[in-house]
Design a protein around this motif. Structure first.
Motif, PDB file in Angstrom:
ATOM      1  N   GLN A 120      -5.202 -16.726  -6.446  1.00 40.56           N
ATOM      2  CA  GLN A 120      -5.131 -15.769  -5.348  1.00 40.56           C
ATOM      3  C   GLN A 120      -4.720 -16.467  -4.032  1.00 40.56           C
ATOM      4  N   TRP A 147      -0.603 -11.487   0.268  1.00 43.42           N
ATOM      5  CA  TRP A 147      -1.372 -10.238   0.203  1.00 43.42           C
ATOM      6  C   TRP A 147      -1.088  -9.409   1.447  1.00 43.42           C
ATOM      7  N   ASP A 172       0.873  -1.169   0.000  1.00 50.19           N
ATOM      8  CA  ASP A 172       0.000   0.000   0.000  1.00 50.19           C
ATOM      9  C   ASP A 172       0.915   1.226   0.000  1.00 50.19           C
ATOM     10  N   HIS A 195      -6.331 -17.187  -1.242  1.00 52.04           N
ATOM     11  CA  HIS A 195      -6.841 -16.715   0.055  1.00 52.04           C
ATOM     12  C   HIS A 195      -7.371 -17.965   0.751  1.00 52.04           C
ATOM     13  N   ARG A 220      -9.364  -5.761   8.138  1.00 54.50           N
ATOM     14  CA  ARG A 220     -10.111  -4.525   7.825  1.00 54.50           C
ATOM     15  C   ARG A 220     -11.488  -4.832   7.264  1.00 54.50           C
ATOM     16  N   ALA A 230     -13.699  -2.091  -7.560  1.00 56.41           N
ATOM     17  CA  ALA A 230     -12.812  -0.923  -7.737  1.00 56.41           C
ATOM     18  C   ALA A 230     -13.130  -0.207  -9.054  1.00 56.41           C
ATOM     19  N   ASN A 279      -9.722 -10.134 -13.601  1.00 51.55           N
ATOM     20  CA  ASN A 279      -9.741 -10.664 -12.235  1.00 51.55           C
ATOM     21  C   ASN A 279     -11.140 -11.174 -11.906  1.00 51.55           C
ATOM     22  N   GLU A 280     -11.223 -12.412 -11.416  1.00 52.98           N
ATOM     23  CA  GLU A 280     -12.459 -12.970 -10.831  1.00 52.98           C
ATOM     24  C   GLU A 280     -13.664 -12.966 -11.779  1.00 52.98           C
ATOM     25  N   GLU A 302      -1.647  -2.815  -3.873  1.00 51.93           N
ATOM     26  CA  GLU A 302      -2.874  -3.365  -3.288  1.00 51.93           C
ATOM     27  C   GLU A 302      -4.118  -2.747  -3.911  1.00 51.93           C
ATOM     28  N   TRP A 303      -4.015  -1.434  -4.287  1.00 54.28           N
ATOM     29  CA  TRP A 303      -5.160  -0.763  -4.919  1.00 54.28           C
ATOM     30  C   TRP A 303      -4.751   0.219  -6.009  1.00 54.28           C
ATOM     31  N   TRP A 305     -12.089  -5.785 -13.919  1.00 56.66           N
ATOM     32  CA  TRP A 305     -12.624  -6.410 -12.699  1.00 56.66           C
ATOM     33  C   TRP A 305     -13.973  -5.771 -12.412  1.00 56.66           C
ATOM     34  N   LYS A 317      -5.604  -0.346  -9.804  1.00 57.21           N
ATOM     35  CA  LYS A 317      -6.978  -0.683 -10.164  1.00 57.21           C
ATOM     36  C   LYS A 317      -7.604   0.504 -10.880  1.00 57.21           C
ATOM     37  N   HIS A 371      -2.187  -5.120 -11.157  1.00 56.88           N
ATOM     38  CA  HIS A 371      -3.451  -5.748 -10.736  1.00 56.88           C
ATOM     39  C   HIS A 371      -4.481  -4.646 -10.579  1.00 56.88           C
ATOM     40  N   ALA A 411      -8.313   3.773  -9.065  1.00 58.77           N
ATOM     41  CA  ALA A 411      -7.135   4.591  -8.717  1.00 58.77           C
ATOM     42  C   ALA A 411      -6.507   5.217  -9.961  1.00 58.77           C
ATOM     43  N   GLU A 439      -1.949 -13.888  -4.150  1.00 62.14           N
ATOM     44  CA  GLU A 439      -2.495 -13.104  -3.024  1.00 62.14           C
ATOM     45  C   GLU A 439      -2.587 -13.928  -1.740  1.00 62.14           C
ATOM     46  N   TRP A 495      -5.845  -7.094   4.907  1.00 56.70           N
ATOM     47  CA  TRP A 495      -7.244  -6.752   4.622  1.00 56.70           C
ATOM     48  C   TRP A 495      -8.157  -7.587   5.494  1.00 56.70           C
TER      49      TRP A 495
END
Ligand code: G3I
Length: 343
Positions: free
Chosen positions: A221, A295, A20, A223, A306, A87, A129-130, A43-44, A84, A47, A80, A50, A253, A303
């Protein structure tokens, strides 16, 4: 002692982490990244929200912070993510809803704005992504409505089921040397919904390769969930199928979401997490994966601490990253070092 970057490099493996940009001014955070990571993923900052917060106005400021750090410290950077369903700034969602011609134009303009500007720094992108729908029984989200194997997203609605290939072709047209990665989650577990998602991803990758659509890699990823035991066989069979398509495999990730019934006490929790990581990452490396990213590095920055969807019911922070909240290396760190070293 030396960090995971050096241990990985000594064994032909590129290790890295999400960063970040807003935390790189913190000395401890920057020192962890410097010591442990060879490859960075924003991380963002890369995207759509951003990079192109308003239509036609690109902001490479936050990404540039990470790119400058990477360049100054001989580290690599990966992108990344270009397409998607999250974001997304509201103007993009509205534009996609206007239909295929508009969506095509918006995608082209984004790639025209982003790929040349980031070309020196980023040689590998998560292009999509996804895109695959989750199956019945998955613990991540209510069963996402879908068209066949694909998750119902603004991109699917705008461009139809060929949008994944369109995005990859559009990226390849603009840069013949980029590594183009398809990135998704929920592909590692030994359970019916993970197996169904693996089959859906395979159908997509086979269709892409079968129609000469440019795709170079699958991003897992990873996770990981601790709510069921891990048996490597189904994951191994899947990875072999992906490799037989001529694709590289990356872990993009990695972190571990602890289940509620984990053993009490930090030592037991950390040991269980470390064992799962050793098994899953060892399986991926055995199948030819040579890039592993977590990640984040410290539980403090995860995250998982969070995101309201994933905070533990007992109020404890997930301990799913290699360093603890104070930055000390945990058994998970050792599990990665051991997995890298046993090549
Ligand atoms: O408030 C900032 C705003 O100032 C800034 O301009 C904007 C730029 O996009 O970001 C805003 O903050 C948040 C951003 O993280 C930066 O912290 C966004 O509100 C928030 O939604 C975003 O959350 C990220 C999330 O992806 C959505 O992009 C998480 O940090 C990030 O960990 C998470 O990562 C995802 C991967 O991209 C895909 N795989 C799953 C993974 C975990 O959900």
């Amino acid at each position: 002692g030396e960090g995971l970057a050096a241990i990985g490099r000594a064994n032909g493996i590129t290790f890295g982490t999400a960063v970040d940009s807003r935390k790189l001014g913190d000395a401890a955070y920057a020192a962890q990244v410097a010591a442990e990571a060879q490859l960075l993923v924003p991380e963002w900052e890369a995207k759509w929200a951003a990079l192109q917060p308003r239509q036609g106005s690109f902001d490479f400021g936050p990404l540039g912070i990470i790119a400058s750090l990477a360049q100054a410290n001989g580290k690599q950077l990966r992108g990344h993510a270009l397409v998607w369903h999250a974001a997304m700034p509201s103007w993009l969602a509205e534009g996609l809803a206007e239909g295929a011609a508009k969506a095509r134009g918006l995608l082209a303009a984004h790639l025209d704005g982003v790929l040349p500007a980031t070309r020196p720094a980023i040689r590998d992108w998560d292009v999509v992504n996804e895109a695959i729908a989750n199956a019945e029984g998955n613990p991540f989200s209510a069963r996402t409505p879908a068209q066949g194997d694909l998750r119902d997203t603004p991109w699917l609605r705008a461009l139809g089921p060929g949008y994944v290939e369109e995005a990859f072709r559009a990226a390849r047209e603009r840069d013949r040397t980029l590594r183009l990665t398809y990135n998704d989650y929920g592909l590692e577990g030994d359970n019916p919904w993970a197996e169904e998602k693996r089959q859906r991803v395979l159908r997509l990758l086979r269709r892409m390769v079968g129609t000469q659509c440019p795709v170079d890699a699958l991003g897992l990823q990873a996770h990981l969930l601790m709510d069921e035991p891990f048996r490597p066989e189904p994951f191994t069979v899947f990875l072999r199928s992906v490799r037989e398509l001529g694709l590289a495999v990356l872990v993009t990730e990695l972190d571990v979401r602890e289940a509620q019934q984990l053993p009490a006490g930090l030592a037991a929790r950390d040991a269980a997490v470390a064992e799962r990581v050793r098994q899953v990452i060892g399986t991926a490396l055995d199948a030819g994966c040579r890039t592993v990213l977590t990640w984040g590095l410290s539980d403090k920055d995860s995250w998982l601490a969070r995101d309201p969807d994933v905070t533990r019911k007992d109020g404890q922070v997930h301990r799913g990253l290699p360093l603890d909240e104070g930055g000390a290396r945990k058994p998970m760190w050792q599990a990665l070092a051991t997995a890298f070293g046993s090549r």
